[in-house]
Scaffold this active site. Sequence first.
Site, short mmCIF file in Angstrom:
data_model
loop_
_atom_site.label_atom_id
_atom_site.label_comp_id
_atom_site.label_asym_id
_atom_site.label_seq_id
_atom_site.Cartn_x
_atom_site.Cartn_y
_atom_site.Cartn_z
N SER A 1 -12.21 -15.00 -22.73
CA SER A 1 -11.05 -15.11 -21.86
C SER A 1 -10.02 -14.13 -22.39
CB SER A 1 -10.52 -16.53 -21.89
OG SER A 1 -9.33 -16.59 -21.14
N TYR B 1 -13.48 -15.06 -13.21
CA TYR B 1 -12.33 -15.81 -12.70
C TYR B 1 -11.03 -15.25 -13.26
CZ TYR B 1 -12.08 -18.11 -17.26
OH TYR B 1 -11.95 -18.34 -18.60
N MET C 1 18.34 4.73 3.21
CA MET C 1 18.80 6.11 3.32
C MET C 1 19.58 6.25 4.60
SD MET C 1 16.09 8.05 1.23
CE MET C 1 14.51 7.50 1.68
N GLY D 1 -6.76 -12.79 -23.21
CA GLY D 1 -5.38 -13.26 -23.36
C GLY D 1 -4.49 -12.02 -23.31
N THR D 2 -4.16 -11.63 -22.10
CA THR D 2 -3.50 -10.33 -21.95
C THR D 2 -2.04 -10.33 -22.36
OG1 THR D 2 -3.37 -10.89 -19.62
CG2 THR D 2 -5.05 -9.30 -20.26
N ASN D 3 -1.46 -11.50 -22.60
CA ASN D 3 -0.09 -11.50 -23.13
C ASN D 3 -0.08 -10.92 -24.53
OD1 ASN D 3 0.60 -12.79 -20.79
ND2 ASN D 3 0.85 -14.81 -21.71
N ASP D 4 -0.89 -11.53 -25.40
CA ASP D 4 -0.95 -11.03 -26.78
C ASP D 4 -1.59 -9.64 -26.84
OD1 ASP D 4 0.11 -12.34 -29.14
OD2 ASP D 4 -0.89 -14.13 -28.37
N HIS E 1 22.51 -6.62 8.04
CA HIS E 1 21.89 -6.16 6.80
C HIS E 1 21.47 -7.35 5.94
CE1 HIS E 1 21.93 -4.78 2.57
NE2 HIS E 1 21.31 -3.74 3.09
N ARG F 1 -3.44 -25.28 -23.35
CA ARG F 1 -2.89 -25.11 -24.71
C ARG F 1 -2.72 -26.47 -25.34
NH1 ARG F 1 0.54 -21.00 -21.58
NH2 ARG F 1 0.61 -22.89 -20.34
N ARG G 1 -7.97 -24.43 -25.58
CA ARG G 1 -7.76 -23.53 -26.70
C ARG G 1 -7.38 -24.33 -27.94
NH1 ARG G 1 -2.96 -19.30 -26.42
NH2 ARG G 1 -1.75 -21.20 -26.72
N GLY H 1 17.79 0.57 5.59
CA GLY H 1 19.14 0.78 5.09
C GLY H 1 19.21 1.56 3.80
N ARG I 1 17.66 11.52 10.58
CA ARG I 1 17.27 10.20 10.09
C ARG I 1 16.23 10.33 8.98
NH1 ARG I 1 14.93 7.33 15.36
NH2 ARG I 1 15.65 5.45 14.29
N CYS J 1 -6.48 -15.06 -18.80
CA CYS J 1 -5.57 -16.21 -18.78
C CYS J 1 -4.14 -15.85 -19.14
CB CYS J 1 -6.08 -17.31 -19.70
SG CYS J 1 -6.12 -16.81 -21.42
N LYS K 1 8.65 6.08 10.26
CA LYS K 1 9.46 6.28 11.46
C LYS K 1 8.94 7.46 12.26
CE LYS K 1 13.85 5.41 10.74
NZ LYS K 1 15.08 5.73 10.00
N GLU L 1 -7.75 -11.17 -27.48
CA GLU L 1 -6.32 -10.86 -27.41
C GLU L 1 -5.86 -9.97 -28.54
OE1 GLU L 1 -4.14 -14.58 -27.72
OE2 GLU L 1 -5.79 -15.48 -28.84
N ARG M 1 8.30 -0.50 14.26
CA ARG M 1 7.57 -0.63 13.00
C ARG M 1 7.10 -2.07 12.88
NH1 ARG M 1 13.02 -0.14 9.40
NH2 ARG M 1 14.02 -1.96 10.25
P1 ADP Z 1 17.59 2.94 9.58
O1 ADP Z 1 16.35 3.40 8.93
O2 ADP Z 1 18.67 2.56 8.63
O3 ADP Z 1 17.32 1.93 10.65
P2 ADP Z 1 17.78 4.88 11.68
O4 ADP Z 1 17.45 6.31 11.41
O5 ADP Z 1 16.71 4.11 12.34
O6 ADP Z 1 18.21 4.21 10.32
O7 ADP Z 1 19.07 4.93 12.55
C1 ADP Z 1 20.23 4.17 12.46
C2 ADP Z 1 20.68 3.77 13.85
O8 ADP Z 1 20.93 4.90 14.67
C3 ADP Z 1 19.65 2.95 14.59
O9 ADP Z 1 20.29 1.95 15.30
C4 ADP Z 1 19.03 3.94 15.52
O10 ADP Z 1 18.51 3.33 16.65
C5 ADP Z 1 20.19 4.84 15.86
N1 ADP Z 1 19.74 6.18 16.22
C6 ADP Z 1 19.03 7.01 15.45
N2 ADP Z 1 18.75 8.16 16.10
C7 ADP Z 1 19.32 8.04 17.30
C8 ADP Z 1 19.37 8.90 18.46
N3 ADP Z 1 18.76 10.09 18.45
N4 ADP Z 1 20.03 8.46 19.54
C9 ADP Z 1 20.63 7.26 19.53
N5 ADP Z 1 20.63 6.41 18.50
C10 ADP Z 1 19.97 6.79 17.39
MG MG Z 2 16.08 2.15 12.02
#
Ligand code: ADP
Ligand code: MG
Length: 900
Positions: A792, A879, A108, A794-797, A484, A590, A646, A106, A97, A859, A26, A773, A370
């Site tokens: 060959s 292979y 963090m 035999g990485t399981n055994d 989500h 086998r 085998r 989602g 962020r 294998c 980010k 193996e 991204r």
């Molecule tokens: P995630 O990684 O879960 O997408 P983000 O850090 O991207 O979390 O942010 C969560 C939401 O908050 C996103 O919709 C993002 O666009 C919005 N957001 C983050 N920073 C700002 C900001 N400075 N102004 C307005 N919206 C923001």
């Molecule tokens: Mg985001």
Amino acid sequence: MTKHVYTFGGGHAEGKADMRNLLGGKGANLAEMNLIGVPVPPGFTITTEVCTMYNEKGQSATFKTIKPEVEAAVAYVEKLTETKFGDKENPCLVSVRSGARASMPGMMDTVLNLGMNEGAVEAISKKSGNPRFAWDSYRRFIQMYGDVVMEMKPASKEEIDPFEEIIEDLKEEKGIHLDTEFTTDDLKELVNRFKSAVKKVTGKDFPTDPWEQLWGAVAAVFNSWNNPRANLYRRLEQIPDEWGTAVNVQAMVFGNMGTNSGTGVAFTRDAATGEDIFNGEYLINAQGEDVVAGIRTPQQITLEGSRRWAELQGISEEKRASKYPSLEEAMPEMYRQLNDTQQKLEDHYSDMQDLEFTIQEGKLWLLQTRNGKRTGAAMVKIAVDMLEEGRINEKTALNRIDAAKLDELLHPVFEKDAMKSAVVLTQGLPASPGAATGQVVFFADEASKYPESILVRVETSPEDLEGMHIAKGILTARGGMTSHAAVVARGMGKCCVSGAGMVRINYKTRVMTIEGKEFREGDWISLNGSTGEVYEGKVATVNPDLSGDFGKVMDWASKFSRMSVRTNADTPHDAKIARDFGAQGIGLCRTEHMFFEGERIMAMREMILAKTEDARRKALDKLLPYQRDDFEGILKAMEGYGVTIRLLDPPLHEFVPHEEANQKEMADEMGISVEEVKALVHDLHEFNPMLGHRGCRLGNSYPEITEMQARAIIEAAVNLKQKGIDAKPEIMVPLIGTVKELKLQADIIHATAKMVFEEKGTTVDYLVGTMIEVPRAALTADKVAEVADFFSFGTNDLTQMTFGYSRDDAGKFLPVYIEKGILKNDPFQVLDQEGIGQLVSMGVEKGRSVKPELKVGICGEHGGEPSSVKFCDSIGMNYVSCSPFRVPIARIAAAQANLK
Ligand code: ADP
Ligand code: MG
Ligand code: MG
């Protein structure tokens, strides 16, 4: 001196896109967008190295180190925004962020509107002339900060979020339904109730000092790197714990300033199908996560997308245009700018982008870009299209293919006939394609209750990740295409139908109602993630068609790989499937199951229970024709390619009759008493069959078994040759630990072959090799190679014996070991390169030191696992061999390995 903080803003940036290891994805892209002239609110990134420092040295030492840099960076943001942190007239508000190297959607938590307090809210009311907006921002801040930093969470999974509960209560008191209907006074009331709830639950006052708020939030981001769901995501995606997350602090822009403001997310191409269609969702007068949270129904960005959406939802054009207009219709100028920007970003990154934007009073801001997550189908289509558009070359296109993700394309879809009688219950959004059928569960942590489950939720949250992974499909009542559930499911390649508005869920009673029909936990339903349809009961599925773009990708694989890919197949049917997927030969056939089938088991048991060699030979004579037929079938199916067969491997006791009735039958057949049969079975009992009388130990105790199998193979090859079919048998002796074990077996095979050639008056080419193996075989591979034509692994055994883990029992402790970080992966799935890998590479080296042209392959299960395939390439194997459905995956991995 190490730099810990990198600023960006106003068209300048200290970082750039290729610094993602340091700045997180980010942060690096926020910097890059500044550099290419995309409007981004100013801010700064605290590096991932600081997170590592935080984890090692603790909070106070770390914060002391970075404090001066953070203060300077805040001053930089203040200057660009002409605001001041904590100021009574012109306060600076920021978001905090997280952002790791690899995107962890989602995982963090983000805190918006940080810097808010009683003074700031008044100042912003005045400055904006919009007190409602100011108080809405304030209540959102308390809600997010309370949740993320102060840990105000629901008390149990049946409870709702404590802040949401307060909101719901107030709505009820006021007799309103939507957040947007709250008045300024209502929002003030919410702020008060939120603050008292925080005090009551946490015992702490909600912090008013912006600096205290900022450091609290930074600490929370660093702490969240180690929260359970982040840990789980890393395990699923194999992201190292050491990487750490960066923290991005960024000036706020507001999408909740009124009807000429809004926020949304968009994709430069269709993340489900890969089509080159700009698409996304937005909400007017909303902030941050509102679009993905599923609280209001998001609207489509483009007019075309909006019409498609309305059709799927059964909404009339009139209603759509008035109630859910596209951004293109509602804010044409904003749409034009956004469309230009998305194209600019895609051109710049040469890959499909997933972006976040906010419109503040008619000005467009980008908040994130991204490389977008996509389904396997979209991955293939976008790579092929971008190559054909001349944006990327073949090698880049090939590297864009995530081998493991191809798996999705190989998965079943609904059977056409079954579809005819399938009853559609309702329709939601086609959030992530594919077909799924399973039993309803309502809680993510109960997804494993049934072997095939469908997770049904009002909406999903990051806590549900593990259950989403286990379930066959996901159905949500709320949320759009960027909810989500939808985003995560597409990332996992899991079938998902989202926003099925007719679905009513009662978590307490564990009942789902769809238009009056009730479904309880454990009832079967089916989902079509490509159309959004939900079906009653089980609907049969079939395998997908694999031509077109998929075929092109496979052609790149052939063009760029050095290693070939074989398959593990025991039947002509499997051999044929694998050949269609591009397998070049069989790496492991086998012979065991052939003995279990039909009447053969009787002859086999007779052979095992025989007391004399004579009696044994008589039984073997009965087995010979069966075996010869089987080998003819499989050699023919792989015509022109090597087929490694085998010799018999499993412990003898697996074949003997354990049930009374079978023992009686056996006694009659052999003309002995049941007691005698029982005694023989008893004699064959082993304490540790895995390390017992199996593999070449059988052939060395009873050479006539090897003789029969060798004869069956050679005769099959000769018969085929006489029919003009090119059969290439490679006879493999299992489980040798000393060269002598192999030598004795090889002698028998060669003598038998010679005999057959004399009888038939013709010869065929064949090889005699061995499986490596047993660790001792790897250690003495130079000696073994003197006798073997091929190895060959035999990485399981080999894994089982080197770790000393019984594969059949490891399920009891491996999950704990992975949880505790003792092991990074299940070594039976992902080759342990550090340990087992040494034996493998030593085996290859030693073997080739005496026989430079020695043919070497693998294998075990690992032959179809991308990182293990890459390892095999790096040590010069000829292979890899894997199960038929993993052949395309192994081919891509083999090609990618060779590109590097
Ligand atoms: P995630 O990684 O879960 O997408 P983000 O850090 O991207 O979390 O942010 C969560 C939401 O908050 C996103 O919709 C993002 O666009 C919005 N957001 C983050 N920073 C700002 C900001 N400075 N102004 C307005 N919206 C923001
Ligand atoms: Mg985001
Ligand atoms: Mg485009």
